[in-house]
Design a protein around this motif. Structure first.
Motif, PDB file in Angstrom:
ATOM      1  N   ILE A 134       0.881  -1.171   0.000  1.00 44.81           N
ATOM      2  CA  ILE A 134       0.000   0.000   0.000  1.00 44.81           C
ATOM      3  C   ILE A 134       0.913   1.214   0.000  1.00 44.81           C
ATOM      4  N   ALA A 135       0.560   2.228  -0.774  1.00 48.05           N
ATOM      5  CA  ALA A 135       1.389   3.436  -0.838  1.00 48.05           C
ATOM      6  C   ALA A 135       0.543   4.684  -0.600  1.00 48.05           C
ATOM      7  N   PHE A 136       1.197   5.692  -0.056  1.00 50.24           N
ATOM      8  CA  PHE A 136       0.595   7.013   0.123  1.00 50.24           C
ATOM      9  C   PHE A 136       1.509   8.023  -0.546  1.00 50.24           C
ATOM     10  N   PHE A 137       0.932   8.937  -1.333  1.00 50.95           N
ATOM     11  CA  PHE A 137       1.708   9.897  -2.101  1.00 50.95           C
ATOM     12  C   PHE A 137       1.358  11.325  -1.692  1.00 50.95           C
ATOM     13  N   ASN A 138       2.378  12.158  -1.540  1.00 50.07           N
ATOM     14  CA  ASN A 138       2.132  13.571  -1.258  1.00 50.07           C
ATOM     15  C   ASN A 138       3.401  14.381  -1.515  1.00 50.07           C
ATOM     16  N   THR A 139       3.211  15.658  -1.833  1.00 43.69           N
ATOM     17  CA  THR A 139       4.363  16.538  -2.064  1.00 43.69           C
ATOM     18  C   THR A 139       4.898  17.144  -0.772  1.00 43.69           C
ATOM     19  N   ASP A 140       4.128  17.032   0.316  1.00 44.32           N
ATOM     20  CA  ASP A 140       4.495  17.639   1.597  1.00 44.32           C
ATOM     21  C   ASP A 140       5.162  16.589   2.486  1.00 44.32           C
ATOM     22  N   LEU A 141       6.482  16.662   2.628  1.00 34.47           N
ATOM     23  CA  LEU A 141       7.209  15.659   3.411  1.00 34.47           C
ATOM     24  C   LEU A 141       6.785  15.672   4.871  1.00 34.47           C
ATOM     25  N   LYS A 142       6.457  16.849   5.395  1.00 34.02           N
ATOM     26  CA  LYS A 142       6.014  16.934   6.786  1.00 34.02           C
ATOM     27  C   LYS A 142       4.737  16.124   6.991  1.00 34.02           C
ATOM     28  N   LEU A 143       3.814  16.210   6.037  1.00 34.94           N
ATOM     29  CA  LEU A 143       2.574  15.434   6.117  1.00 34.94           C
ATOM     30  C   LEU A 143       2.873  13.942   6.002  1.00 34.94           C
ATOM     31  N   VAL A 144       3.778  13.570   5.126  1.00 38.60           N
ATOM     32  CA  VAL A 144       4.142  12.162   4.959  1.00 38.60           C
ATOM     33  C   VAL A 144       4.673  11.583   6.277  1.00 38.60           C
ATOM     34  N   TYR A 145       5.479  12.357   6.979  1.00 36.83           N
ATOM     35  CA  TYR A 145       5.999  11.870   8.259  1.00 36.83           C
ATOM     36  C   TYR A 145       4.920  11.853   9.344  1.00 36.83           C
ATOM     37  N   LEU A 146       3.939  12.744   9.248  1.00 41.04           N
ATOM     38  CA  LEU A 146       2.804  12.648  10.166  1.00 41.04           C
ATOM     39  C   LEU A 146       2.077  11.322   9.929  1.00 41.04           C
ATOM     40  N   VAL A 147       1.852  10.982   8.673  1.00 42.83           N
ATOM     41  CA  VAL A 147       1.195   9.719   8.334  1.00 42.83           C
ATOM     42  C   VAL A 147       2.005   8.539   8.873  1.00 42.83           C
ATOM     43  N   LYS A 148       3.314   8.585   8.704  1.00 42.77           N
ATOM     44  CA  LYS A 148       4.185   7.524   9.228  1.00 42.77           C
ATOM     45  C   LYS A 148       4.015   7.380  10.738  1.00 42.77           C
ATOM     46  N   ASN A 149       4.044   8.499  11.452  1.00 40.41           N
ATOM     47  CA  ASN A 149       3.927   8.454  12.906  1.00 40.41           C
ATOM     48  C   ASN A 149       2.558   7.946  13.349  1.00 40.41           C
ATOM     49  N   LEU A 150       1.508   8.353  12.643  1.00 41.30           N
ATOM     50  CA  LEU A 150       0.167   7.886  12.984  1.00 41.30           C
ATOM     51  C   LEU A 150       0.037   6.388  12.734  1.00 41.30           C
ATOM     52  N   LEU A 151       0.542   5.926  11.594  1.00 41.35           N
ATOM     53  CA  LEU A 151       0.482   4.498  11.285  1.00 41.35           C
ATOM     54  C   LEU A 151       1.226   3.678  12.333  1.00 41.35           C
ATOM     55  N   GLU A 152       2.421   4.114  12.677  1.00 45.80           N
ATOM     56  CA  GLU A 152       3.230   3.325  13.601  1.00 45.80           C
ATOM     57  C   GLU A 152       2.680   3.383  15.026  1.00 45.80           C
ATOM     58  N   SER A 153       1.936   4.458  15.344  1.00 43.90           N
ATOM     59  CA  SER A 153       1.266   4.491  16.648  1.00 43.90           C
ATOM     60  C   SER A 153       0.129   3.474  16.708  1.00 43.90           C
ATOM     61  N   LEU A 154      -0.349   3.047  15.520  1.00 45.66           N
ATOM     62  CA  LEU A 154      -1.369   1.998  15.423  1.00 45.66           C
ATOM     63  C   LEU A 154      -0.739   0.631  15.198  1.00 45.66           C
ATOM     64  N   ASN A 155       0.601   0.580  15.297  1.00 42.52           N
ATOM     65  CA  ASN A 155       1.357  -0.662  15.135  1.00 42.52           C
ATOM     66  C   ASN A 155       1.341  -1.167  13.691  1.00 42.52           C
ATOM     67  N   VAL A 156       1.214  -0.236  12.744  1.00 47.16           N
ATOM     68  CA  VAL A 156       1.340  -0.563  11.317  1.00 47.16           C
ATOM     69  C   VAL A 156       2.698  -0.016  10.874  1.00 47.16           C
ATOM     70  N   LYS A 157       3.622  -0.914  10.586  1.00 43.37           N
ATOM     71  CA  LYS A 157       4.991  -0.501  10.273  1.00 43.37           C
ATOM     72  C   LYS A 157       5.108   0.030   8.847  1.00 43.37           C
ATOM     73  N   VAL A 158       5.829   1.145   8.701  1.00 44.94           N
ATOM     74  CA  VAL A 158       6.097   1.720   7.387  1.00 44.94           C
ATOM     75  C   VAL A 158       7.375   1.103   6.829  1.00 44.94           C
ATOM     76  N   GLN A 159       7.302   0.616   5.609  1.00 47.77           N
ATOM     77  CA  GLN A 159       8.442  -0.041   4.973  1.00 47.77           C
ATOM     78  C   GLN A 159       9.523   0.961   4.584  1.00 47.77           C
ATOM     79  N   ASN A 160       9.131   2.037   3.913  1.00 52.51           N
ATOM     80  CA  ASN A 160      10.093   3.061   3.521  1.00 52.51           C
ATOM     81  C   ASN A 160       9.372   4.301   2.993  1.00 52.51           C
ATOM     82  N   ILE A 161      10.122   5.410   2.931  1.00 50.78           N
ATOM     83  CA  ILE A 161       9.666   6.651   2.305  1.00 50.78           C
ATOM     84  C   ILE A 161      10.721   7.027   1.277  1.00 50.78           C
TER      85      ILE A 161
END
Length: 208
Positions: free
Chosen positions: A130-157
């Motif tokens: 599954i991928a998420f796309f955005n031009t705003d890196l700050k938002l992408v890292y917010l998504v990463k932090n939210l996912l990992e707080s739900l115990n969903v590991k991010v593979q890479n950015i």
């Protein structure tokens, strides 16, 4: 109670941060009108957004098919609602409960998420993510932090180029059966075609 952080508001915030938009009109230099909108090709996504924004705002929503296109337009005409969404600090959601985080992420991934799977009948060379796309890196890292707080590991950015004027954007990827399963169970999509593709990918892990 529109200002209370509900599941409906969290979803609207996510969808607006993605494919949605907030607009304002001025009269004699003063903002006098505002609206929140979403225009997408998936009718089930548009209807889901309509349901959530109606429940959040308590107002009637405009819903229509755009003439001579396969796109659906949902619009809430309200200056107060538009200003509220525009001013909302989405980065404060990191301190919210898991249900709010999940609802916000669902809106974002409905908008700017994709499900990719190829060679599913050949496990050794299959690609599943599954991928998420955005031009705003700050938002992408917010998504990463939210996912990992739900115990969903991010593979890479990773950083990529493409689209309008070959501009820079970022791709966040979620991979692995366990993480894809957690995403489906904890977040999921309102869009049936994305849910079906994710289910097909998860079923393919059983292929020998």
């Amino acid at each position: 109670n529109y200002y209370k952080l509900s599941l409906e508001l969290a979803y609207v915030l996510g969808a607006v941060e993605g494919d949605g938009y907030v607009g304002f009109q001025k009269f004699n230099g003063v903002i006098s009108k505002g609206h929140i909108g979403l225009e997408v090709k998936d009718k089930d996504f548009a209807l889901y957004f309509k349901d959530k924004i109606e429940k959040w705002s308590g107002l009637k929503i405009s819903f229509r098919a755009r003439n001579n296109t396969d796109r659906w337009v949902t619009t809430l005409f309200s200056l107060r609602a538009a200003q509220f969404i525009y001013d909302f600090d989405i980065y404060s959601l990191i301190n919210s409960n898991n249900e709010i985080k999940s609802s916000f992420l669902k809106g974002l991934f409905d908008s700017e998420g994709s499900v990719s799977g190829s060679n599913l009948d050949k496990p050794r060379i299959a690609t599943r993510f599954i991928a998420f796309f955005n031009t705003d890196l700050k938002l992408v890292y917010l998504v990463k932090n939210l996912l990992e707080s739900l115990n969903v590991k991010v593979q890479n950015i990773d950083k990529r180029r493409g689209g309008f004027k070959n501009s820079v954007y970022y791709r966040l990827r979620i991979g692995g059966k366990e993480n894809l399963q957690k995403f489906r169970d904890k977040i999921g999509f309102s869009i049936e075609r994305k849910n079906k593709k994710l289910d097909d990918i998860l079923k393919s892990y059983k292929t020998k």
